[in-house]
Design a protein around this motif. Sequence first.
Motif, PDB file in Angstrom:
ATOM      1  N   CYS A 172       0.854  -1.185   0.000  1.00  0.00           N
ATOM      2  CA  CYS A 172       0.000   0.000   0.000  1.00  0.00           C
ATOM      3  C   CYS A 172       0.889   1.234   0.000  1.00  0.00           C
ATOM      4  O   CYS A 172       2.083   1.149   0.293  1.00  0.00           O
ATOM      5  CB  CYS A 172      -0.926   0.007   1.218  1.00  0.00           C
ATOM      6  SG  CYS A 172      -0.066   0.068   2.806  1.00  0.00           S
ATOM      7  N   GLN A 173       0.303   2.365  -0.356  1.00  0.00           N
ATOM      8  CA  GLN A 173       1.072   3.607  -0.311  1.00  0.00           C
ATOM      9  C   GLN A 173       1.004   4.279   1.050  1.00  0.00           C
ATOM     10  O   GLN A 173       1.941   4.937   1.467  1.00  0.00           O
ATOM     11  CB  GLN A 173       0.573   4.590  -1.385  1.00  0.00           C
ATOM     12  CG  GLN A 173       0.853   4.146  -2.798  1.00  0.00           C
ATOM     13  CD  GLN A 173      -0.376   3.500  -3.430  1.00  0.00           C
ATOM     14  OE1 GLN A 173      -1.276   3.046  -2.728  1.00  0.00           O
ATOM     15  NE2 GLN A 173      -0.406   3.446  -4.747  1.00  0.00           N
ATOM     16  N   LYS A 174      -0.138   4.102   1.721  1.00  0.00           N
ATOM     17  CA  LYS A 174      -0.263   4.773   3.012  1.00  0.00           C
ATOM     18  C   LYS A 174      -1.208   4.009   3.936  1.00  0.00           C
ATOM     19  O   LYS A 174      -1.984   3.165   3.491  1.00  0.00           O
ATOM     20  CB  LYS A 174      -0.737   6.214   2.837  1.00  0.00           C
ATOM     21  CG  LYS A 174      -2.025   6.405   2.059  1.00  0.00           C
ATOM     22  CD  LYS A 174      -2.202   7.890   1.719  1.00  0.00           C
ATOM     23  CE  LYS A 174      -3.498   8.161   0.975  1.00  0.00           C
ATOM     24  NZ  LYS A 174      -3.603   9.561   0.538  1.00  0.00           N
ATOM     25  N   VAL A 175      -1.086   4.355   5.213  1.00  0.00           N
ATOM     26  CA  VAL A 175      -1.850   3.707   6.284  1.00  0.00           C
ATOM     27  C   VAL A 175      -2.699   4.766   6.977  1.00  0.00           C
ATOM     28  O   VAL A 175      -2.263   5.908   7.150  1.00  0.00           O
ATOM     29  CB  VAL A 175      -0.891   3.049   7.297  1.00  0.00           C
ATOM     30  CG1 VAL A 175      -1.599   2.729   8.598  1.00  0.00           C
ATOM     31  CG2 VAL A 175      -0.265   1.800   6.703  1.00  0.00           C
ATOM     32  N   GLY A 190      -2.799   9.558   8.415  1.00  0.00           N
ATOM     33  CA  GLY A 190      -3.475  10.244   9.502  1.00  0.00           C
ATOM     34  C   GLY A 190      -4.322   9.313  10.336  1.00  0.00           C
ATOM     35  O   GLY A 190      -4.311   8.093  10.154  1.00  0.00           O
ATOM     36  N   ILE A 191      -5.070   9.910  11.250  1.00  0.00           N
ATOM     37  CA  ILE A 191      -5.931   9.161  12.156  1.00  0.00           C
ATOM     38  C   ILE A 191      -7.369   9.653  12.032  1.00  0.00           C
ATOM     39  O   ILE A 191      -7.614  10.848  11.843  1.00  0.00           O
ATOM     40  CB  ILE A 191      -5.448   9.292  13.625  1.00  0.00           C
ATOM     41  CG1 ILE A 191      -6.327   8.456  14.568  1.00  0.00           C
ATOM     42  CG2 ILE A 191      -5.401  10.742  14.065  1.00  0.00           C
ATOM     43  CD1 ILE A 191      -5.786   8.399  16.003  1.00  0.00           C
ATOM     44  N   ALA A 197      -6.999  11.515  21.720  1.00  0.00           N
ATOM     45  CA  ALA A 197      -6.605  11.051  20.382  1.00  0.00           C
ATOM     46  C   ALA A 197      -5.959  12.174  19.581  1.00  0.00           C
ATOM     47  O   ALA A 197      -4.979  11.952  18.855  1.00  0.00           O
ATOM     48  CB  ALA A 197      -7.820  10.492  19.643  1.00  0.00           C
ATOM     49  N   ALA A 198      -6.492  13.378  19.691  1.00  0.00           N
ATOM     50  CA  ALA A 198      -5.905  14.523  18.992  1.00  0.00           C
ATOM     51  C   ALA A 198      -4.511  14.820  19.540  1.00  0.00           C
ATOM     52  O   ALA A 198      -3.589  15.164  18.776  1.00  0.00           O
ATOM     53  CB  ALA A 198      -6.807  15.741  19.132  1.00  0.00           C
ATOM     54  N   ALA A 199      -4.347  14.686  20.849  1.00  0.00           N
ATOM     55  CA  ALA A 199      -3.028  14.902  21.458  1.00  0.00           C
ATOM     56  C   ALA A 199      -2.047  13.846  20.980  1.00  0.00           C
ATOM     57  O   ALA A 199      -0.871  14.144  20.716  1.00  0.00           O
ATOM     58  CB  ALA A 199      -3.146  14.874  22.981  1.00  0.00           C
ATOM     59  N   PHE A 200      -2.510  12.596  20.855  1.00  0.00           N
ATOM     60  CA  PHE A 200      -1.648  11.538  20.321  1.00  0.00           C
ATOM     61  C   PHE A 200      -1.203  11.862  18.904  1.00  0.00           C
ATOM     62  O   PHE A 200      -0.030  11.736  18.557  1.00  0.00           O
ATOM     63  CB  PHE A 200      -2.388  10.199  20.341  1.00  0.00           C
ATOM     64  CG  PHE A 200      -1.724   9.139  19.512  1.00  0.00           C
ATOM     65  CD1 PHE A 200      -0.621   8.448  19.989  1.00  0.00           C
ATOM     66  CD2 PHE A 200      -2.180   8.854  18.226  1.00  0.00           C
ATOM     67  CE1 PHE A 200       0.016   7.492  19.206  1.00  0.00           C
ATOM     68  CE2 PHE A 200      -1.558   7.894  17.447  1.00  0.00           C
ATOM     69  CZ  PHE A 200      -0.451   7.209  17.938  1.00  0.00           C
ATOM     70  N   ALA A 201      -2.152  12.290  18.062  1.00  0.00           N
ATOM     71  CA  ALA A 201      -1.834  12.610  16.670  1.00  0.00           C
ATOM     72  C   ALA A 201      -0.786  13.717  16.595  1.00  0.00           C
ATOM     73  O   ALA A 201       0.151  13.643  15.788  1.00  0.00           O
ATOM     74  CB  ALA A 201      -3.101  13.012  15.921  1.00  0.00           C
ATOM     75  N   ALA A 202      -0.929  14.724  17.441  1.00  0.00           N
ATOM     76  CA  ALA A 202       0.030  15.837  17.438  1.00  0.00           C
ATOM     77  C   ALA A 202       1.420  15.364  17.820  1.00  0.00           C
ATOM     78  O   ALA A 202       2.414  15.730  17.181  1.00  0.00           O
ATOM     79  CB  ALA A 202      -0.458  16.932  18.384  1.00  0.00           C
ATOM     80  N   GLN A 203       1.517  14.533  18.855  1.00  0.00           N
ATOM     81  CA  GLN A 203       2.833  14.050  19.285  1.00  0.00           C
ATOM     82  C   GLN A 203       3.442  13.077  18.287  1.00  0.00           C
ATOM     83  O   GLN A 203       4.655  13.037  18.097  1.00  0.00           O
ATOM     84  CB  GLN A 203       2.721  13.387  20.660  1.00  0.00           C
ATOM     85  CG  GLN A 203       2.489  14.366  21.795  1.00  0.00           C
ATOM     86  CD  GLN A 203       2.741  13.734  23.161  1.00  0.00           C
ATOM     87  OE1 GLN A 203       3.665  12.933  23.327  1.00  0.00           O
ATOM     88  NE2 GLN A 203       1.935  14.102  24.145  1.00  0.00           N
ATOM     89  N   PRO A 231      -1.702  13.829  10.951  1.00  0.00           N
ATOM     90  CA  PRO A 231      -2.898  14.677  11.023  1.00  0.00           C
ATOM     91  C   PRO A 231      -4.148  13.921  11.455  1.00  0.00           C
ATOM     92  O   PRO A 231      -4.229  12.699  11.318  1.00  0.00           O
ATOM     93  CB  PRO A 231      -3.044  15.175   9.583  1.00  0.00           C
ATOM     94  CG  PRO A 231      -2.443  14.097   8.750  1.00  0.00           C
ATOM     95  CD  PRO A 231      -1.305  13.536   9.563  1.00  0.00           C
ATOM     96  N   VAL A 232      -5.116  14.663  11.959  1.00  0.00           N
ATOM     97  CA  VAL A 232      -6.446  14.125  12.224  1.00  0.00           C
ATOM     98  C   VAL A 232      -7.264  14.312  10.950  1.00  0.00           C
ATOM     99  O   VAL A 232      -7.504  15.443  10.517  1.00  0.00           O
ATOM    100  CB  VAL A 232      -7.119  14.833  13.412  1.00  0.00           C
ATOM    101  CG1 VAL A 232      -8.559  14.343  13.578  1.00  0.00           C
ATOM    102  CG2 VAL A 232      -6.336  14.606  14.695  1.00  0.00           C
ATOM    103  N   LEU A 233      -7.695  13.223  10.332  1.00  0.00           N
ATOM    104  CA  LEU A 233      -8.432  13.299   9.072  1.00  0.00           C
ATOM    105  C   LEU A 233      -9.900  13.612   9.289  1.00  0.00           C
ATOM    106  O   LEU A 233     -10.533  14.257   8.445  1.00  0.00           O
ATOM    107  CB  LEU A 233      -8.291  11.974   8.302  1.00  0.00           C
ATOM    108  CG  LEU A 233      -6.858  11.530   7.980  1.00  0.00           C
ATOM    109  CD1 LEU A 233      -6.877  10.203   7.233  1.00  0.00           C
ATOM    110  CD2 LEU A 233      -6.129  12.593   7.176  1.00  0.00           C
TER     111      LEU A 233
END
Length: 338
Positions: free
Chosen positions: A182-185, A220-221, A232-238, A242-244
């Motif tokens: 795949c190209q991305k996850v 992204g997530i 979850a947003a804090a996890f994505a930032a660290q 990005p948050v999709l």
Amino acid sequence: MNAILNGEATLRFQSHAEILRGEAAIEPDPVATGPAVKTTQIIAIYGKGGIGKSFTLANLSYMLAQQGKKVLLIGCDPKSDTTSLLFGGKACPTIIETSSKKKLAGETVAIGDVCFKRDGVYAMELGGPEVGRGCGGRGIIHGFETLEKLGFHDWGFDFVLLDFLGDVVCGGFGLPIARDMCQKVIVVGSNDLQSLYVANNVCSAVEYFRKLGGNVGVAGIVINKDDGTGEAAAFAAQAGVPVLAAIPAHDDIRRKSASYEIIGRPGTAWASLFEGLATQVAEAPPVRPRPLTQDQLLGLFSAETTGRDFVMEPATLADMVGPSAIARPSLEVVYDAA
């Protein structure tokens, strides 16, 4: 007689030589110098079991199809429930089960045996072995081998979405990442520790294979059942992803999903949510994530939630065998210096 045979052999040799010289004189096609372009985006979606991957993917794939994209949804979860929402709760015959039955009957698997469609979305299930009767990861590998025999690499889809169980770490479930299939996850998570633990594991797998020369990245997530607490947003930032989309924990969504209703349709109350997600999924580039350590992951939550302020106390031999414990000399062999 021998002279005639020798003459015919000579003519055949000369004719063959002329053919070879003619082929050698043909100029090869020029080497391609433009950027490599893959017309099909193959995207693997991972997440903890029960987090809502199938719900997200059914609605996402439906919206992409309504936007004019040709979409293939492949369930890679042994539960084989990825397509149930898409098909109104009906079970889709799995590739593994179908191929086994066809093999016993001396028949080959055809596309129509395993692939079904609804309003422009094509969908199938890889399936898996029954409980205790085989390795789920090996079932995934077998499923993809069957897909290749069916011509998977020649199919003309705009998007191929792969639904993978993220909290299983055996090799088959990491196949798209390990083999650059795949190209991305994309990871689906929520504001709870276990789903973010799985999301972090997926980021760790991507980073591991990137270090080995792989090319897969995290696009992204998707935050599902978002209650607004923000972990979850804090996890994505660290993690640097990005948050999709953030799908709210709304009772209307829960009820419609439970009754196998597609909410990702143009003109519905939730259409704009999935229109935005479809755009993000199509355009978000794969990035190299920054997996969190266990302490960093726990740090996203309050101490009351995780109990991370607890201090571990080492056990003693007396704890294990009671007050009659006798200290025994070590059985380690100590060699004198030569």
